[in-house]
Design a protein around this motif. Structure first.
Motif, PDB file in Angstrom:
ATOM      1  N   THR A 189     -36.111 -18.849  -7.630  1.00 38.42           N
ATOM      2  CA  THR A 189     -35.169 -19.489  -7.271  1.00 38.42           C
ATOM      3  C   THR A 189     -34.167 -19.910  -8.149  1.00 38.42           C
ATOM      4  O   THR A 189     -34.283 -19.889  -9.347  1.00 38.42           O
ATOM      5  CB  THR A 189     -36.020 -20.912  -6.921  1.00 38.42           C
ATOM      6  OG1 THR A 189     -36.945 -21.009  -5.724  1.00 38.42           O
ATOM      7  CG2 THR A 189     -34.747 -22.214  -6.126  1.00 38.42           C
ATOM      8  N   PHE A 190     -32.782 -20.005  -7.429  1.00 36.96           N
ATOM      9  CA  PHE A 190     -31.769 -20.134  -8.417  1.00 36.96           C
ATOM     10  C   PHE A 190     -30.999 -21.629  -8.030  1.00 36.96           C
ATOM     11  O   PHE A 190     -30.875 -21.893  -6.753  1.00 36.96           O
ATOM     12  CB  PHE A 190     -30.720 -19.259  -8.105  1.00 36.96           C
ATOM     13  CG  PHE A 190     -29.439 -19.266  -9.278  1.00 36.96           C
ATOM     14  CD1 PHE A 190     -28.421 -19.965  -8.857  1.00 36.96           C
ATOM     15  CD2 PHE A 190     -29.634 -18.483 -10.387  1.00 36.96           C
ATOM     16  CE1 PHE A 190     -27.212 -19.994  -9.460  1.00 36.96           C
ATOM     17  CE2 PHE A 190     -28.454 -18.685 -11.118  1.00 36.96           C
ATOM     18  CZ  PHE A 190     -27.515 -19.359 -10.720  1.00 36.96           C
ATOM     19  N   PHE A 191     -30.731 -22.382  -9.210  1.00 37.72           N
ATOM     20  CA  PHE A 191     -30.069 -23.582  -8.824  1.00 37.72           C
ATOM     21  C   PHE A 191     -28.722 -23.361  -9.595  1.00 37.72           C
ATOM     22  O   PHE A 191     -28.587 -23.213 -10.914  1.00 37.72           O
ATOM     23  CB  PHE A 191     -30.686 -24.848  -9.447  1.00 37.72           C
ATOM     24  CG  PHE A 191     -29.951 -26.121  -9.617  1.00 37.72           C
ATOM     25  CD1 PHE A 191     -29.924 -27.107  -8.432  1.00 37.72           C
ATOM     26  CD2 PHE A 191     -29.236 -26.506 -10.656  1.00 37.72           C
ATOM     27  CE1 PHE A 191     -29.177 -27.982  -8.475  1.00 37.72           C
ATOM     28  CE2 PHE A 191     -28.356 -27.808 -10.702  1.00 37.72           C
ATOM     29  CZ  PHE A 191     -28.367 -28.603  -9.531  1.00 37.72           C
ATOM     30  N   LEU A 192     -27.623 -23.538  -8.677  1.00 36.08           N
ATOM     31  CA  LEU A 192     -26.180 -23.628  -9.003  1.00 36.08           C
ATOM     32  C   LEU A 192     -25.756 -24.786  -9.565  1.00 36.08           C
ATOM     33  O   LEU A 192     -25.344 -25.722  -8.876  1.00 36.08           O
ATOM     34  CB  LEU A 192     -25.374 -23.133  -7.885  1.00 36.08           C
ATOM     35  CG  LEU A 192     -23.842 -23.004  -8.430  1.00 36.08           C
ATOM     36  CD1 LEU A 192     -23.674 -21.831  -9.311  1.00 36.08           C
ATOM     37  CD2 LEU A 192     -23.057 -22.386  -7.029  1.00 36.08           C
ATOM     38  N   GLY A 193     -25.848 -24.906 -10.937  1.00 34.76           N
ATOM     39  CA  GLY A 193     -25.427 -26.101 -11.451  1.00 34.76           C
ATOM     40  C   GLY A 193     -25.915 -26.328 -13.011  1.00 34.76           C
ATOM     41  O   GLY A 193     -26.723 -25.513 -13.301  1.00 34.76           O
ATOM     42  N   PRO A 194     -25.398 -27.164 -13.887  1.00 30.40           N
ATOM     43  CA  PRO A 194     -25.609 -27.284 -15.076  1.00 30.40           C
ATOM     44  C   PRO A 194     -27.057 -27.794 -15.195  1.00 30.40           C
ATOM     45  O   PRO A 194     -27.464 -28.853 -14.368  1.00 30.40           O
ATOM     46  CB  PRO A 194     -24.588 -28.205 -15.906  1.00 30.40           C
ATOM     47  CG  PRO A 194     -23.919 -29.034 -14.880  1.00 30.40           C
ATOM     48  CD  PRO A 194     -24.395 -27.960 -13.612  1.00 30.40           C
ATOM     49  N   PHE A 195     -27.835 -27.796 -16.393  1.00 30.37           N
ATOM     50  CA  PHE A 195     -29.018 -28.318 -16.506  1.00 30.37           C
ATOM     51  C   PHE A 195     -29.321 -29.799 -16.318  1.00 30.37           C
ATOM     52  O   PHE A 195     -30.308 -30.082 -15.926  1.00 30.37           O
ATOM     53  CB  PHE A 195     -29.604 -27.863 -17.798  1.00 30.37           C
ATOM     54  CG  PHE A 195     -29.211 -28.748 -19.093  1.00 30.37           C
ATOM     55  CD1 PHE A 195     -30.104 -29.608 -19.461  1.00 30.37           C
ATOM     56  CD2 PHE A 195     -28.278 -28.467 -19.770  1.00 30.37           C
ATOM     57  CE1 PHE A 195     -29.769 -30.580 -20.427  1.00 30.37           C
ATOM     58  CE2 PHE A 195     -27.831 -29.227 -20.899  1.00 30.37           C
ATOM     59  CZ  PHE A 195     -28.643 -30.325 -21.111  1.00 30.37           C
ATOM     60  N   HIS A 196     -28.204 -30.714 -16.748  1.00 33.48           N
ATOM     61  CA  HIS A 196     -28.629 -32.077 -16.762  1.00 33.48           C
ATOM     62  C   HIS A 196     -28.293 -32.551 -15.139  1.00 33.48           C
ATOM     63  O   HIS A 196     -28.452 -33.552 -14.660  1.00 33.48           O
ATOM     64  CB  HIS A 196     -27.416 -32.843 -17.334  1.00 33.48           C
ATOM     65  CG  HIS A 196     -26.106 -32.635 -17.220  1.00 33.48           C
ATOM     66  ND1 HIS A 196     -25.402 -31.356 -17.361  1.00 33.48           N
ATOM     67  CD2 HIS A 196     -25.134 -33.361 -16.605  1.00 33.48           C
ATOM     68  CE1 HIS A 196     -24.081 -31.510 -17.060  1.00 33.48           C
ATOM     69  NE2 HIS A 196     -23.847 -32.546 -16.531  1.00 33.48           N
ATOM     70  N   HIS A 197     -27.761 -31.571 -14.178  1.00 29.92           N
ATOM     71  CA  HIS A 197     -27.876 -31.963 -12.834  1.00 29.92           C
ATOM     72  C   HIS A 197     -29.137 -31.895 -12.077  1.00 29.92           C
ATOM     73  O   HIS A 197     -29.283 -31.992 -10.964  1.00 29.92           O
ATOM     74  CB  HIS A 197     -26.975 -31.201 -12.227  1.00 29.92           C
ATOM     75  CG  HIS A 197     -25.386 -31.582 -12.291  1.00 29.92           C
ATOM     76  ND1 HIS A 197     -24.244 -31.220 -11.729  1.00 29.92           N
ATOM     77  CD2 HIS A 197     -24.869 -32.430 -13.458  1.00 29.92           C
ATOM     78  CE1 HIS A 197     -23.208 -31.740 -12.300  1.00 29.92           C
ATOM     79  NE2 HIS A 197     -23.647 -32.557 -13.220  1.00 29.92           N
ATOM     80  N   LEU A 198     -29.936 -31.281 -12.757  1.00 34.26           N
ATOM     81  CA  LEU A 198     -31.422 -30.711 -12.140  1.00 34.26           C
ATOM     82  C   LEU A 198     -32.334 -31.803 -12.554  1.00 34.26           C
ATOM     83  O   LEU A 198     -32.875 -31.630 -13.684  1.00 34.26           O
ATOM     84  CB  LEU A 198     -31.805 -29.425 -12.623  1.00 34.26           C
ATOM     85  CG  LEU A 198     -32.989 -28.855 -11.964  1.00 34.26           C
ATOM     86  CD1 LEU A 198     -32.555 -28.726 -10.364  1.00 34.26           C
ATOM     87  CD2 LEU A 198     -33.221 -27.357 -12.431  1.00 34.26           C
ATOM     88  N   THR A 199     -32.356 -33.181 -11.996  1.00 35.41           N
ATOM     89  CA  THR A 199     -33.069 -34.112 -12.157  1.00 35.41           C
ATOM     90  C   THR A 199     -34.171 -34.240 -11.199  1.00 35.41           C
ATOM     91  O   THR A 199     -34.405 -33.494 -10.485  1.00 35.41           O
ATOM     92  CB  THR A 199     -32.181 -35.363 -12.029  1.00 35.41           C
ATOM     93  OG1 THR A 199     -32.065 -35.403 -10.489  1.00 35.41           O
ATOM     94  CG2 THR A 199     -31.124 -35.519 -12.854  1.00 35.41           C
TER      95      THR A 199
END
Length: 375
Positions: A189-199
């Motif tokens: 899986t890929f999350f498009l965003g910087p690490f601190h947006h992945l809460t």
């Protein structure tokens, strides 16, 4: 540490769009940290710090152009030195699979850090062994934080036979395109965003991420924190919330040296002994001016990093060293950490780049370490 040593369920790959609004305390799920006003304020400050970080601002164009293949392209593709694998079939086989799924950023990255490609193979092999030798049939979930196009994550998912699920993240759309360049990988899986947006709250609320809401068995931070700030205590605390209680957190970072002359010697070794094989002098100078000088302000020392880690973990060690770069592994489970270390091949790197014998315990995180597996 400055002396040179002599010697099963399929997860669906998804396009997870970054939220368009800035990451606020409530919007990013800061309520998960604590109800205390002071803690909320600290997290608000942390999110603002990240949003203003060099990685998302003055460095943004460099990473966008490099991830798109518009600049920073090496004059030749890096290849592993097969002599360093000593004929080990697992390492050779993993390398053959990994090489087939590179995108556009990988060639630049692996050409920039000496023998980082060999270390990627070594880590991947250890993660696979760790995942396959668990005590039950549960999935092993791995989060590789900030590793551009997710080469290692996709390799693990491909070879994991459904037993390993991975998550990658990057703020660059170009890296997402490379993630899907060879098709939609199963179990990745890929999350498009910087690490601190992945809460935590976003993980629970997003269908494509919900399978990771129980936490990860392994998290690897790959040269990411140093692009944001030197605030390791809060960075580690934020990401650790995604780690299972007995999980393992690895950090591959470039560290400052208390001896500035020694730091510079190792940089010159990297630039003139390795990078000149892949980049012309102007490209090396441009990256130094645009990225490395700014990034160095966000580097920390090994001692400072160890102190920050000791606030969250009981056990930790150095598993790899190349000049100013180190891989660290920490956990609150001595047994799990030992199991991962014993699954690692010895570092696949020429001795002249090595300045510390590994595995080596970290200050305040002492543990009796097993040897690496034999090749």
């Amino acid at each position: 540490m400055t002396k040179r040593s002599k010697n099963s369920v399929s997860s669906r790959s998804m396009h997870l769009e970054q939220q368009p609004h800035a990451c606020t305390a409530r919007g990013c799920g800061v309520e998960q940290f604590a109800g205390a006003t002071e803690m909320e304020q600290q997290m608000q400050d942390f999110f603002r710090e990240c949003d203003k970080a060099p990685r998302l601002n003055e460095m943004a164009e460099f990473f966008s152009a490099t991830a798109a293949g518009r600049s920073g392209v090496p004059t030749k593709l890096p290849r592993v030195d097969p002599r360093l694998f000593q004929g080990d079939e697992a390492l050779v086989g993993l390398n053959n699979v990994q090489r087939q799924i590179w995108g556009r950023f990988g060639p630049h990255y692996f050409s920039s850090i000496p023998y980082r490609l060999e270390e990627d193979i070594r880590l991947g092999d250890a993660f696979l062994r760790y995942g396959f030798t668990g005590h039950d049939d549960s999935l092993t979930r791995i989060y590789i934080l900030g590793a551009a196009e997710g080469i290692l994550a996709r390799t693990l998912a491909k070879l994991g036979k459904g037993k390993i699920q991975t998550l990658s993240c990057s703020p660059n759309k170009e890296n997402e395109e490379s993630f899907f360049l060879h098709g939609r990988p199963e179990h990745a899986t890929f999350f498009l965003g910087p690490f601190h947006h992945l809460t935590r709250s976003r993980m629970v609320a997003t269908p494509g991420l919900k399978q990771f809401s129980d936490g990860f068995d392994i998290i690897l931070e790959d040269t990411t924190f140093q692009m944001y700030s030197p605030n390791r205590m809060v960075q580690i605390g934020f990401v650790k919330r995604h780690l299972k209680e007995e999980g393992i957190f690895l950090f591959l970072e470039k560290f400052r040296n208390a001896d500035s002359d020694e730091y510079l010697r190792r940089e010159l070794q990297k630039d003139h002994g390795y990078k000149t094989r892949f980049f012309n002098p102007d490209d090396i100078k441009n990256k130094t001016d645009v990225i490395l000088q700014r990034m160095s302000r966000n580097e920390t020392t090994l001692d400072d990093m160890s102190a920050a880690l000791a606030a969250y973990f009981k056990y930790g060690c150095v598993t790899w060293n190349c000049g100013n770069f180190y891989t660290l592994a920490v956990s609150n489970s001595a047994d799990n950490l030992r199991r991962l270390i014993s699954a690692m091949a010895p570092p696949c790197i020429p001795n002249e780049y090595v300045y510390i014998e590994t595995p080596a315990s970290l200050p305040e995180l002492a543990i009796e370490l097993p040897p690496f597996r034999r090749l």
